[in-house]
Design a protein around this motif. Structure first.
Motif, PDB file in Angstrom:
ATOM      1  N   MET B 272       0.681  -1.405   0.082  1.00 14.79           N
ATOM      2  CA  MET B 272      -0.200  -0.614   0.214  1.00 14.79           C
ATOM      3  C   MET B 272       0.812   1.124  -0.357  1.00 14.79           C
ATOM      4  O   MET B 272       0.504   2.251  -0.791  1.00 14.79           O
ATOM      5  CB  MET B 272      -1.033   0.050   1.306  1.00 14.79           C
ATOM      6  N   GLY B 273       1.804   1.337   0.822  1.00  9.51           N
ATOM      7  CA  GLY B 273       2.835   2.272   0.667  1.00  9.51           C
ATOM      8  C   GLY B 273       3.157   3.135  -0.426  1.00  9.51           C
ATOM      9  O   GLY B 273       3.880   3.444  -1.493  1.00  9.51           O
ATOM     10  N   SER B 274       3.869   1.838  -1.245  1.00  8.01           N
ATOM     11  CA  SER B 274       4.141   1.389  -2.827  1.00  8.01           C
ATOM     12  C   SER B 274       3.111   2.620  -3.115  1.00  8.01           C
ATOM     13  O   SER B 274       3.564   2.929  -4.221  1.00  8.01           O
ATOM     14  CB  SER B 274       5.346   0.342  -3.303  1.00  8.01           C
ATOM     15  N   PHE B 275       2.003   2.075  -3.592  1.00  2.57           N
ATOM     16  CA  PHE B 275       1.162   2.522  -4.633  1.00  2.57           C
ATOM     17  C   PHE B 275       0.652   3.347  -4.409  1.00  2.57           C
ATOM     18  O   PHE B 275       0.517   4.773  -5.321  1.00  2.57           O
ATOM     19  CB  PHE B 275      -0.395   1.818  -4.337  1.00  2.57           C
ATOM     20  N   ALA B 276       1.058   4.321  -2.723  1.00  2.00           N
ATOM     21  CA  ALA B 276       0.979   5.769  -2.582  1.00  2.00           C
ATOM     22  C   ALA B 276       1.786   6.350  -3.013  1.00  2.00           C
ATOM     23  O   ALA B 276       1.240   7.967  -3.436  1.00  2.00           O
ATOM     24  CB  ALA B 276       0.535   5.337  -1.010  1.00  2.00           C
ATOM     25  N   VAL B 277       2.749   6.221  -3.372  1.00  5.38           N
ATOM     26  CA  VAL B 277       3.787   7.276  -3.675  1.00  5.38           C
ATOM     27  C   VAL B 277       3.538   7.371  -5.288  1.00  5.38           C
ATOM     28  O   VAL B 277       4.313   8.240  -5.535  1.00  5.38           O
ATOM     29  CB  VAL B 277       5.119   6.467  -3.098  1.00  5.38           C
ATOM     30  N   GLU B 278       2.787   6.535  -6.133  1.00  5.33           N
ATOM     31  CA  GLU B 278       3.063   6.933  -7.422  1.00  5.33           C
ATOM     32  C   GLU B 278       2.573   7.862  -8.059  1.00  5.33           C
ATOM     33  O   GLU B 278       2.149   8.571  -9.222  1.00  5.33           O
ATOM     34  CB  GLU B 278       2.546   5.347  -7.603  1.00  5.33           C
ATOM     35  N   ARG B 279       1.626   8.394  -6.790  1.00  2.02           N
ATOM     36  CA  ARG B 279       0.689   9.912  -7.913  1.00  2.02           C
ATOM     37  C   ARG B 279       0.360  10.531  -6.691  1.00  2.02           C
ATOM     38  O   ARG B 279       0.895  10.300  -5.403  1.00  2.02           O
ATOM     39  CB  ARG B 279      -1.050   9.344  -8.217  1.00  2.02           C
ATOM     40  N   PHE B 280       0.262  12.120  -6.491  1.00  5.61           N
ATOM     41  CA  PHE B 280       0.480  13.113  -6.189  1.00  5.61           C
ATOM     42  C   PHE B 280      -0.459  12.983  -4.864  1.00  5.61           C
ATOM     43  O   PHE B 280      -2.247  12.203  -5.422  1.00  5.61           O
ATOM     44  CB  PHE B 280       0.036  14.118  -6.594  1.00  5.61           C
ATOM     45  N   GLY B 281      -1.066  12.921  -3.733  1.00  2.00           N
ATOM     46  CA  GLY B 281      -1.447  12.920  -3.162  1.00  2.00           C
ATOM     47  C   GLY B 281      -2.306  11.322  -2.800  1.00  2.00           C
ATOM     48  O   GLY B 281      -1.391  10.638  -2.452  1.00  2.00           O
ATOM     49  N   THR B 282      -3.443  11.420  -2.470  1.00  3.24           N
ATOM     50  CA  THR B 282      -4.602  10.424  -2.577  1.00  3.24           C
ATOM     51  C   THR B 282      -4.693   9.188  -3.759  1.00  3.24           C
ATOM     52  O   THR B 282      -5.174   8.194  -3.624  1.00  3.24           O
ATOM     53  CB  THR B 282      -5.404  10.563  -0.944  1.00  3.24           C
ATOM     54  N   GLU B 283      -4.367  10.385  -4.832  1.00  7.71           N
ATOM     55  CA  GLU B 283      -5.303   9.700  -5.778  1.00  7.71           C
ATOM     56  C   GLU B 283      -5.202   8.485  -6.307  1.00  7.71           C
ATOM     57  O   GLU B 283      -5.982   7.406  -6.349  1.00  7.71           O
ATOM     58  CB  GLU B 283      -4.250  10.776  -6.836  1.00  7.71           C
ATOM     59  N   ARG B 284      -3.699   7.701  -6.050  1.00 10.20           N
ATOM     60  CA  ARG B 284      -3.614   5.976  -5.982  1.00 10.20           C
ATOM     61  C   ARG B 284      -4.581   5.089  -5.572  1.00 10.20           C
ATOM     62  O   ARG B 284      -5.107   4.639  -6.043  1.00 10.20           O
ATOM     63  CB  ARG B 284      -1.755   5.906  -6.058  1.00 10.20           C
ATOM     64  N   LEU B 285      -4.886   5.908  -3.751  1.00 10.91           N
ATOM     65  CA  LEU B 285      -5.378   4.720  -3.379  1.00 10.91           C
ATOM     66  C   LEU B 285      -6.625   5.019  -3.787  1.00 10.91           C
ATOM     67  O   LEU B 285      -7.497   4.002  -3.222  1.00 10.91           O
ATOM     68  CB  LEU B 285      -4.880   5.639  -1.818  1.00 10.91           C
ATOM     69  N   GLN B 286      -7.061   5.858  -4.612  1.00 10.84           N
ATOM     70  CA  GLN B 286      -8.752   5.744  -4.454  1.00 10.84           C
ATOM     71  C   GLN B 286      -9.452   4.958  -5.227  1.00 10.84           C
ATOM     72  O   GLN B 286     -10.414   4.817  -5.430  1.00 10.84           O
ATOM     73  CB  GLN B 286      -9.180   8.190  -4.862  1.00 10.84           C
ATOM     74  N   SER B 287      -8.266   4.320  -6.364  1.00  8.45           N
ATOM     75  CA  SER B 287      -9.381   4.038  -7.473  1.00  8.45           C
ATOM     76  C   SER B 287      -8.260   2.136  -7.320  1.00  8.45           C
ATOM     77  O   SER B 287      -8.414   1.725  -8.552  1.00  8.45           O
ATOM     78  CB  SER B 287      -9.580   4.915  -8.575  1.00  8.45           C
ATOM     79  N   LEU B 288      -7.564   1.938  -6.879  1.00 12.25           N
ATOM     80  CA  LEU B 288      -7.295   0.682  -6.415  1.00 12.25           C
ATOM     81  C   LEU B 288      -8.138  -0.063  -6.526  1.00 12.25           C
ATOM     82  O   LEU B 288      -9.392  -0.589  -6.269  1.00 12.25           O
ATOM     83  CB  LEU B 288      -6.297   0.427  -5.472  1.00 12.25           C
TER      84      LEU B 288
END
Lengths: 307, 307
Positions: B272-288
């Motif tokens: 989850m940490g590695s996904f979070a850093v792939e986009r600015f803010g929470t963008e990547r965590l919103q739609s996994l």
């Protein structure tokens, strides 16, 4: 099998939070050779001055290292002084006296020409290339370099990288060499410069090996061997060279070179690096037992092994 | 199962080598909740000001996060600004406006009292302790803290640590809390302060879990879950909170809590940490998608898996 190692022999003065030692035997060639000596025959090409004693040499020969390639010349041996008082992960250099190392031109004794593996310690890239060409028939060439050469001898280094099969450098060096801040992208760029595999050393966190596509077998994913300080870190000097010695030594002890062997070699690199830092200088590497090495290999393996 | 999370909701202004964003939704509670929402039900206790819009709330509710515990008060939401231009691993704070967060007193809604797990984000240790005592019947309490509290509220923090089962902090914080430079020794000291397990976050290198003897099963060895940036690191903000969300979320999704579950949870934290850093803010965590999470779990598992 046997490894020909080219590197430095030095006398180090080291200060760490655990204490201070003066003029103890060190140098990349020394650490590499001692670490590799637990796995295979090692032959060392280096240069020393008149201050290098029979006792110093015995540290190497007691571990079976072939020292006939150490050239004895007039003058003083390479000396380095540094401390780790602010940060155990980064040496602050206090002085560097190159002495006889300044004019080092590696000369390969005839008896070493049948070596099966070659490891190029961190020396001038053109000298590394010369040794590569002389020893062109080895099964695998491993090599090291550093920020200094990446910045001051880039064209020569790029020529050398065409001849090196496995490059072993740290995170910062990979990013500097590739001029790229993302590690996976930087690794791809470095692999495009020549090496079939790139070992990125992460200090206390272990190391990652990136493979050129279809090199040493199939698969696109990198591999990480973790480490963990087991005992107190007394002196980090030589950890990277000991890592390289364990890595290359294990490879040289195997019949075949494939990805599984390289992965296990990465663990053995971490094991030897973790032993090196437990005592000042080469002390811990002088008298290890093979059982201790295997035991730590299992600890590091279990450290990340999911059922 | 459900997790009650207490933490911050903030608007962040972030500059990284990849670009700049202004006043985007962030905060430890936000990152934690979004990451955990892929594994279990999450209930968030936090405070926001009048500038927190229905659209902001929707980012959380769309992922099923229960936001009834977010207190809306007069004033502005917590704001933070920082950059990562020198070093992607370390934020340089440019401004901190605590605003409504300054007087935050977590209030647990009656509907949240049956929560099965509790996660204490990085807030004043005495407030953390109060929540622990209110929620004493949960199966497991996870907690975070930071350098600031270690230095300025040590006595209160030591009281809180007696109530926390799993503490999640980074290398520097462990060493500061234990007043000890060797990580394994520092870990032992922290475990003696109360927690049954200590998760040490190593940033881009993953995390290590140390267990108190006989806690969660048998064995004296720690466990490491590695990570590796897969894509470009666009914005490191929230990586640690997303790690905690993946870690706690996975635990809450399992029937039993044992060492194997905690080990896998450590991998999910890294994922989850590695996904979070792939986009600015929470963008990547919103739609996994759950498949993407499982795929990356396998990649990280293979990253260190010896045959």
């Amino acid at each position: 099998m046997s490894i020909l190692a080219v590197g430095s022999v030095a006398f180090d003065t080291i200060v760490t939070p655990s204490g201070k030692v003066e003029n103890i035997l060190g140098g990349s060639g020394t650490y590499f050779s001692l670490a590799a000596s637990y796995f295979t025959d090692v032959r060392l090409v280096a240069v020393v001055g008149e201050d290098f004693t029979a006792e110093d040499e015995k540290i190497l020969t007691k571990r079976g290292v072939d020292t006939r390639g150490i050239e004895h010349t007039k003058g003083k041996t390479f000396r380095w002084g540094g401390h780790y008082l602010d940060n155990l992960n980064e040496a602050k250099t206090e002085f560097t006296e190159l002495n006889v190392f300044q004019n080092f031109k590696p000369r390969i004794p005839a008896e070493y020409e049948d070596s099966t593996f070659l490891f190029l310690g961190n020396i001038q890239p053109s000298l590394q290339a010369t040794v590569c060409r002389e020893m062109g028939k080895v099964k695998l060439i491993g090599g090291d370099t550093m920020n200094y050469w990446i910045q001051s001898a880039r064209p020569e280094l790029l020529e050398t990288l065409k001849l090196v099969n496995v490059l072993l450098i740290n995170d910062g060096e990979v990013k500097m060499l590739a001029e790229e801040k993302s590690l996976p992208r930087a690794a791809l760029k470095v692999l495009a410069m020549g090496p079939k595999a790139l070992v990125v050393k992460h200090g206390e966190y272990g190391a990652t090996i990136f493979f050129r596509e279809s090199a040493f077998g199939i698969g696109r994913h990198p591999f990480r061997a973790p480490t963990l300080p087991i005992d107190e870190v007394k002196d980090p000097t030589g950890a990277g060279d000991s890592f390289a010695g364990g890595f290359m030594g294990y490879i040289a002890s195997q019949e075949e070179i494939n990805r599984e062997v390289l992965k296990r070699a990465l663990f053995y690199g971490g094991v030897m690096g973790s032993f090196a830092v437990e005592r000042f200088g080469t002390e811990r590497l002088q008298s290890l037992k093979r059982e201790e090495i295997e035991e730590r290999f299992q600890i590091f393996r279990e450290l990340t092994h999911l059922e």
